[in-house]
Motif scaffolding. Structure first.
Motif, PDB file in Angstrom:
ATOM      1  N   ASN A 184      41.103  42.666  44.202  1.00  0.00           N
ATOM      2  CA  ASN A 184      40.672  44.048  45.146  1.00  0.00           C
ATOM      3  C   ASN A 184      39.874  44.855  44.363  1.00  0.00           C
ATOM      4  OD1 ASN A 184      40.994  46.091  47.102  1.00  0.00           O
ATOM      5  ND2 ASN A 184      42.482  47.231  45.739  1.00  0.00           N
ATOM      6  N   ASP A 185      38.681  44.831  44.870  1.00  0.00           N
ATOM      7  CA  ASP A 185      37.590  45.867  43.794  1.00  0.00           C
ATOM      8  C   ASP A 185      37.379  47.079  44.402  1.00  0.00           C
ATOM      9  OD1 ASP A 185      35.454  46.004  42.321  1.00  0.00           O
ATOM     10  OD2 ASP A 185      34.022  45.364  43.721  1.00  0.00           O
ATOM     11  N   GLY A 186      38.593  47.725  44.072  1.00  0.00           N
ATOM     12  CA  GLY A 186      38.613  49.239  44.498  1.00  0.00           C
ATOM     13  C   GLY A 186      38.579  49.759  45.872  1.00  0.00           C
ATOM     14  N   SER A 187      39.054  48.788  46.674  1.00  0.00           N
ATOM     15  CA  SER A 187      38.976  49.030  47.947  1.00  0.00           C
ATOM     16  C   SER A 187      39.582  50.389  48.593  1.00  0.00           C
ATOM     17  CB  SER A 187      39.531  47.992  49.124  1.00  0.00           C
ATOM     18  OG  SER A 187      38.972  46.697  48.631  1.00  0.00           O
TER      19      SER A 187
ATOM     20  N   VAL B 226      44.573  40.719  41.741  1.00  0.00           N
ATOM     21  CA  VAL B 226      44.268  41.288  40.644  1.00  0.00           C
ATOM     22  C   VAL B 226      43.664  42.664  41.291  1.00  0.00           C
ATOM     23  CG1 VAL B 226      42.680  41.946  38.563  1.00  0.00           C
ATOM     24  CG2 VAL B 226      43.566  39.590  39.096  1.00  0.00           C
ATOM     25  N   ASN B 227      44.244  43.934  40.837  1.00  0.00           N
ATOM     26  CA  ASN B 227      43.922  45.188  41.791  1.00  0.00           C
ATOM     27  C   ASN B 227      43.068  46.147  40.513  1.00  0.00           C
ATOM     28  OD1 ASN B 227      43.727  47.319  43.276  1.00  0.00           O
ATOM     29  ND2 ASN B 227      45.584  48.225  42.565  1.00  0.00           N
TER      30      ASN B 227
ATOM     31  N   LEU C 162      34.387  38.720  40.514  1.00  0.00           N
ATOM     32  CA  LEU C 162      34.407  37.168  40.444  1.00  0.00           C
ATOM     33  C   LEU C 162      34.940  36.648  39.216  1.00  0.00           C
ATOM     34  CD1 LEU C 162      33.392  34.580  41.932  1.00  0.00           C
ATOM     35  CD2 LEU C 162      31.038  34.936  41.232  1.00  0.00           C
ATOM     36  N   LEU C 163      34.565  37.575  38.059  1.00  0.00           N
ATOM     37  CA  LEU C 163      34.937  37.122  36.741  1.00  0.00           C
ATOM     38  C   LEU C 163      36.088  37.244  36.733  1.00  0.00           C
ATOM     39  CD1 LEU C 163      33.862  36.483  33.826  1.00  0.00           C
ATOM     40  CD2 LEU C 163      33.681  38.891  33.432  1.00  0.00           C
ATOM     41  N   ALA C 164      36.873  38.348  37.049  1.00  0.00           N
ATOM     42  CA  ALA C 164      38.269  38.485  36.770  1.00  0.00           C
ATOM     43  C   ALA C 164      39.147  37.608  37.857  1.00  0.00           C
ATOM     44  CB  ALA C 164      38.641  39.843  37.480  1.00  0.00           C
ATOM     45  N   GLY C 165      38.580  37.161  38.714  1.00  0.00           N
ATOM     46  CA  GLY C 165      39.302  35.945  39.492  1.00  0.00           C
ATOM     47  C   GLY C 165      39.178  34.445  38.723  1.00  0.00           C
ATOM     48  N   LEU C 166      37.939  34.269  38.122  1.00  0.00           N
ATOM     49  CA  LEU C 166      37.906  33.147  37.368  1.00  0.00           C
ATOM     50  C   LEU C 166      38.821  33.030  36.229  1.00  0.00           C
ATOM     51  CD1 LEU C 166      34.019  32.571  37.603  1.00  0.00           C
ATOM     52  CD2 LEU C 166      35.877  31.299  38.818  1.00  0.00           C
ATOM     53  N   LYS C 167      39.075  34.387  35.448  1.00  0.00           N
ATOM     54  CA  LYS C 167      39.628  34.261  34.214  1.00  0.00           C
ATOM     55  C   LYS C 167      41.185  34.264  34.582  1.00  0.00           C
ATOM     56  CE  LYS C 167      36.671  36.992  31.182  1.00  0.00           C
ATOM     57  NZ  LYS C 167      36.767  38.279  30.476  1.00  0.00           N
ATOM     58  N   SER C 168      41.492  34.629  35.844  1.00  0.00           N
ATOM     59  CA  SER C 168      43.143  34.678  36.282  1.00  0.00           C
ATOM     60  C   SER C 168      43.340  33.303  36.885  1.00  0.00           C
ATOM     61  CB  SER C 168      43.362  35.740  37.197  1.00  0.00           C
ATOM     62  OG  SER C 168      42.988  37.068  36.862  1.00  0.00           O
ATOM     63  N   ALA C 169      42.453  32.483  37.381  1.00  0.00           N
ATOM     64  CA  ALA C 169      42.739  31.271  38.154  1.00  0.00           C
ATOM     65  C   ALA C 169      43.220  30.211  36.974  1.00  0.00           C
ATOM     66  CB  ALA C 169      41.522  30.485  38.693  1.00  0.00           C
ATOM     67  N   LYS C 170      44.372  29.485  37.304  1.00  0.00           N
ATOM     68  CA  LYS C 170      44.911  28.621  36.375  1.00  0.00           C
ATOM     69  C   LYS C 170      44.967  27.169  36.839  1.00  0.00           C
ATOM     70  CE  LYS C 170      48.750  31.609  35.332  1.00  0.00           C
ATOM     71  NZ  LYS C 170      48.263  32.714  36.381  1.00  0.00           N
ATOM     72  N   GLY C 171      44.003  26.947  38.065  1.00  0.00           N
ATOM     73  CA  GLY C 171      43.692  25.726  38.663  1.00  0.00           C
ATOM     74  C   GLY C 171      42.975  24.655  37.639  1.00  0.00           C
ATOM     75  N   ASP C 172      43.088  23.213  37.728  1.00  0.00           N
ATOM     76  CA  ASP C 172      42.281  22.261  37.498  1.00  0.00           C
ATOM     77  C   ASP C 172      40.818  22.235  37.952  1.00  0.00           C
ATOM     78  OD1 ASP C 172      44.671  20.789  35.944  1.00  0.00           O
ATOM     79  OD2 ASP C 172      45.198  20.648  38.041  1.00  0.00           O
ATOM     80  N   ASP C 173      40.721  22.871  39.179  1.00  0.00           N
ATOM     81  CA  ASP C 173      39.522  22.868  40.038  1.00  0.00           C
ATOM     82  C   ASP C 173      39.609  24.389  40.619  1.00  0.00           C
ATOM     83  OD1 ASP C 173      38.814  20.288  39.334  1.00  0.00           O
ATOM     84  OD2 ASP C 173      39.581  19.599  41.204  1.00  0.00           O
TER      85      ASP C 173
ATOM     86  N   LYS D 177      44.339  47.656  37.368  1.00  0.00           N
ATOM     87  CA  LYS D 177      45.208  48.568  37.310  1.00  0.00           C
ATOM     88  C   LYS D 177      46.543  47.829  37.649  1.00  0.00           C
ATOM     89  CE  LYS D 177      46.867  52.463  40.679  1.00  0.00           C
ATOM     90  NZ  LYS D 177      46.363  53.424  41.774  1.00  0.00           N
ATOM     91  N   ASP D 178      46.690  46.776  38.429  1.00  0.00           N
ATOM     92  CA  ASP D 178      47.875  45.846  38.605  1.00  0.00           C
ATOM     93  C   ASP D 178      47.498  44.435  38.866  1.00  0.00           C
ATOM     94  OD1 ASP D 178      50.230  45.404  39.362  1.00  0.00           O
ATOM     95  OD2 ASP D 178      50.249  46.022  41.342  1.00  0.00           O
ATOM     96  N   LYS D 179      48.406  43.609  38.540  1.00  0.00           N
ATOM     97  CA  LYS D 179      48.119  42.241  38.476  1.00  0.00           C
ATOM     98  C   LYS D 179      49.353  41.369  38.842  1.00  0.00           C
ATOM     99  CE  LYS D 179      46.070  38.376  36.073  1.00  0.00           C
ATOM    100  NZ  LYS D 179      45.235  37.999  34.903  1.00  0.00           N
ATOM    101  N   ARG D 180      49.461  40.790  39.588  1.00  0.00           N
ATOM    102  CA  ARG D 180      50.709  39.952  39.820  1.00  0.00           C
ATOM    103  C   ARG D 180      50.425  38.316  40.696  1.00  0.00           C
ATOM    104  NH1 ARG D 180      54.705  44.211  43.107  1.00  0.00           N
ATOM    105  NH2 ARG D 180      54.396  45.836  41.411  1.00  0.00           N
TER     106      ARG D 180
END
Length: 313
Positions: free
Chosen positions: A46-49, A71-72, A83-94, A310-313
């Motif tokens: 969530n990019d500050g919506s 990620v908020n 996009l960068l925050a999502g890639l850093k958070s992703a745990k997948g093999d792909d 601000k928040d991440k779950r």
């Protein structure tokens, strides 16, 4: 069990989020129904919506706590940061990157997953084969951008390429490792290399809402991309300055010759003013180009984070 992460940047997409999840999750469930070899997770950023986007994401997280994560940001930092925050958070093999407005057809995901699994490609990217339904001016400017940047940059960007792609973990790690503050994803994806295959698809309309990219923002984003991956604008400024200098020398020689042959008649003010304005404008143009590069250096040297969570779950 192989994990596939789906990264989804969101900015004021309250209507699209539930539609996106319903459609993508159904496609993924049907795809893996008889294989049972994949497990997937969603990372909404969530990019500050300013609308109820976060609320919609939280509802999905409450319904699917093991599958849907988010990620908020503390405020709007832009799609590149999301996009960068999502890639850093992703745990997948792909890891897949998708737009939430469903202009990236999720029906391609099964083909992308199978192609990545069965070949030695590192990235399965996508590109639009047409721009039907897009404003004429925006379409022409987009084509001009790809033409220009592929001529002046050593990094080649496939025309019509989307951020929508599926990447192996090694590619994701390479993208994350690039520390620059000024990020241009299309250029970064091309710069890191790796073996890439592109799938084409026809233009898709948004499932809901409207685009948040104005023509001014797209032009600014294009200029940032050019400056991030090319020094040609600086070379142009140098050539303009050199050309103006040579023209001034030729003009001085002509003035001396004319004075020797025909005397020294009084010159007209319009031509003098025009020359002054031309040279002044040329100097300002060159200073402006140089200033843009210096400004980007300044932003890099401050070492500010690309985003704040601000928040991440």
């Amino acid at each position: 069990m192989q994990i596939i992460s789906i990264v989804v940047p969101c900015y004021n997409e309250q209507e699209s989020i539930p539609l996106f999840f319903k459609r993508v999750d159904q496609i993924m469930t049907d795809f893996d129904r008889h294989r049972e070899q994949y497990q997937w997770e969603y990372w909404f950023v969530n990019d500050g919506s300013t609308d109820d986007s976060l609320k919609q994401i939280q509802i999905l997280h409450a319904q699917h706590p093991d599958k849907v994560h988010y990620v908020n940001f503390s405020r709007n930092f832009g799609k590149e940061a999301a996009l960068l925050a999502g890639l850093k958070s992703a745990k997948g093999d792909d890891v897949a990157v998708m737009d939430v407005d469903l202009q990236d057809p999720p029906e391609l995901l099964p083909t992308m997953i199978e192609t990545l699994a069965e070949t030695d490609y590192d990235v399965i990217g996508t590109q639009r084969s047409d721009r039907q339904g897009e404003p004429w001016l925006r379409s022409k400017l987009s084509s001009a951008f790809y033409h220009v940047i592929n001529h002046i940059s050593q990094v080649q960007i496939v025309p019509g390429a989307r951020d929508y792609r599926l990447m192996r973990r090694s590619v994701v790690d390479a993208v994350i490792a690039m520390p620059e503050y000024n990020r241009f994803s299309k250029g970064i994806f091309s710069w890191v290399g790796f073996k890439t295959k592109y799938l084409t698809f026809r233009h898709q309309d948004r499932v809901a809402g409207h685009t948040h990219w104005s023509l001014k923002q797209l032009l600014s984003y294009s200029l940032e991309g050019i400056m991030d991956y090319s020094e040609v604008p600086l070379s142009i400024a140098s050539w303009l300055g050199g050309t103006a200098f040579v023209a001034a020398i030729i003009g001085m020689i002509w003035i001396v010759i004319r004075a020797l042959l025909f005397g020294n008649p009084t010159a007209g003010w319009p031509s003098l003013v025009a020359i002054i304005l031309m040279l002044g404008g040329l100097q300002l143009l060159c200073l402006g180009i140089l200033g843009k590069y210096i400004g980007r250096i300044y932003l890099e040297t401050k070492h500010r984070p690309q985003y704040l969570i601000k928040d991440k779950r």
